[in-house]
Design a protein around this motif. Sequence first.
Motif, PDB file in Angstrom:
ATOM      1  N   GLU A  58       0.847  -1.254   0.043  1.00  0.00           N
ATOM      2  CA  GLU A  58       0.025  -0.147   0.034  1.00  0.00           C
ATOM      3  C   GLU A  58       0.695   1.196  -0.107  1.00  0.00           C
ATOM      4  O   GLU A  58       0.496   2.147  -0.724  1.00  0.00           O
ATOM      5  CB  GLU A  58      -0.824  -0.034   1.245  1.00  0.00           C
ATOM      6  N   ALA A  99      -9.194  -1.042  -9.964  1.00  0.00           N
ATOM      7  CA  ALA A  99     -10.299  -1.063  -8.953  1.00  0.00           C
ATOM      8  C   ALA A  99      -9.632  -0.932  -7.429  1.00  0.00           C
ATOM      9  O   ALA A  99      -9.944  -0.357  -6.466  1.00  0.00           O
ATOM     10  CB  ALA A  99     -11.298  -2.153  -8.958  1.00  0.00           C
ATOM     11  N   LEU A 100      -8.627  -1.738  -7.486  1.00  0.00           N
ATOM     12  CA  LEU A 100      -7.788  -1.903  -6.187  1.00  0.00           C
ATOM     13  C   LEU A 100      -7.017  -0.620  -5.872  1.00  0.00           C
ATOM     14  O   LEU A 100      -7.163   0.027  -4.749  1.00  0.00           O
ATOM     15  CB  LEU A 100      -6.758  -2.952  -6.157  1.00  0.00           C
ATOM     16  N   ARG A 102      -7.909   2.403  -6.497  1.00  0.00           N
ATOM     17  CA  ARG A 102      -8.867   3.608  -6.319  1.00  0.00           C
ATOM     18  C   ARG A 102      -9.213   3.417  -4.582  1.00  0.00           C
ATOM     19  O   ARG A 102      -9.456   4.308  -4.128  1.00  0.00           O
ATOM     20  CB  ARG A 102     -10.077   3.330  -6.934  1.00  0.00           C
ATOM     21  N   ARG A 103      -8.772   2.099  -4.177  1.00  0.00           N
ATOM     22  CA  ARG A 103      -9.197   1.879  -2.743  1.00  0.00           C
ATOM     23  C   ARG A 103      -7.795   2.094  -1.778  1.00  0.00           C
ATOM     24  O   ARG A 103      -8.078   1.744  -0.587  1.00  0.00           O
ATOM     25  CB  ARG A 103      -9.901   0.522  -2.611  1.00  0.00           C
ATOM     26  N   ASP A 106      -7.714   4.820   1.409  1.00  0.00           N
ATOM     27  CA  ASP A 106      -8.260   4.400   2.601  1.00  0.00           C
ATOM     28  C   ASP A 106      -7.717   2.976   3.190  1.00  0.00           C
ATOM     29  O   ASP A 106      -7.988   2.830   4.195  1.00  0.00           O
ATOM     30  CB  ASP A 106      -9.529   4.362   2.542  1.00  0.00           C
ATOM     31  N   LEU A 108      -6.912  -1.185   1.543  1.00  0.00           N
ATOM     32  CA  LEU A 108      -7.682  -2.138   0.852  1.00  0.00           C
ATOM     33  C   LEU A 108      -8.263  -3.135   2.098  1.00  0.00           C
ATOM     34  O   LEU A 108      -7.921  -3.115   3.282  1.00  0.00           O
ATOM     35  CB  LEU A 108      -6.802  -3.167   0.213  1.00  0.00           C
ATOM     36  N   PRO A 109      -9.545  -3.731   1.644  1.00  0.00           N
ATOM     37  CA  PRO A 109      -9.975  -4.527   2.786  1.00  0.00           C
ATOM     38  C   PRO A 109      -9.047  -5.726   3.028  1.00  0.00           C
ATOM     39  O   PRO A 109      -8.496  -6.359   2.086  1.00  0.00           O
ATOM     40  CB  PRO A 109     -11.432  -4.965   2.145  1.00  0.00           C
ATOM     41  N   ASN A 119      -3.177  -9.749  -3.518  1.00  0.00           N
ATOM     42  CA  ASN A 119      -3.189  -8.172  -3.820  1.00  0.00           C
ATOM     43  C   ASN A 119      -1.982  -7.238  -3.736  1.00  0.00           C
ATOM     44  O   ASN A 119      -2.132  -6.185  -4.184  1.00  0.00           O
ATOM     45  CB  ASN A 119      -4.460  -7.720  -2.811  1.00  0.00           C
TER      46      ASN A 119
END
Length: 245
Positions: A58, A99-100, A102-103, A106, A108-109, A119
């Motif tokens: 991240e 899609a990842l 863009r998250r 905040d 990632l889950p 991921n």
Amino acid sequence: MAIPHLDSTSASSWLDGAHVEESVWALRPDYVAVLMVATGLTPGPSDAASEAVLREAEASARAMVGDGLPEAVGHVAAWREAYRGFGAKPQRTRSSVEALLRRVGDGLPRIDRLTDAYNAVSIANATPLGGEDLEAYAGPLRLVRARGDEEFEVMSGGARASEPPEPGEVVWRDDLGVTCRRWNWRQCVRTRLTESSTSAVFICDVLDVEPGDAVLRAATVQEDLVASLERVSPGVDLTTRTLRR
């Protein structure tokens, strides 16, 4: 119908059956796929090892995107172009890595230790990467243009349902149906990884950003995926095949 337990020899034999249909190469002759079979995985919920891998990735992804948008990253932009090539609208159905990314702002889950591990590699390399339970497969894996009547299992209202692909859509499939729609947009329920998966196939989708660089990118992602899986699952047995035109 499921794939039996694989050792390194039978994993290589299964991978030998994987292929990319010529109609897909016609869309993107620069396309490279890295397929990695992993056996002896240690499954389970997210833990300290997978958390560390994902946090590091991240941080790398945030630095890569900076103050810009994910679609400005070269490889993400290449996938937007590829989606347009088979009639998909990338603003509505984004590649998995876009899609990842863009998250990432905040965080990632956290899904499970294996999904977190792949991921992490995906976002750090801005490259679509999927992982699926090998025991749920029937027959070889192949990338084709859809007819439009194939099975694609999803969950709808708490029950399993089918949402067939559009004719001409690029899909990964096996003998039972589609395993991933729109190249790398959405995986099916049948083959998804769970907290009890001990064998998997990981699929890395790579395109050129600069002429000829997809092969080098694919090799880098392969190395990073090996390292990530070995961190969360020491002793894992890995067998790899690269598909290119």
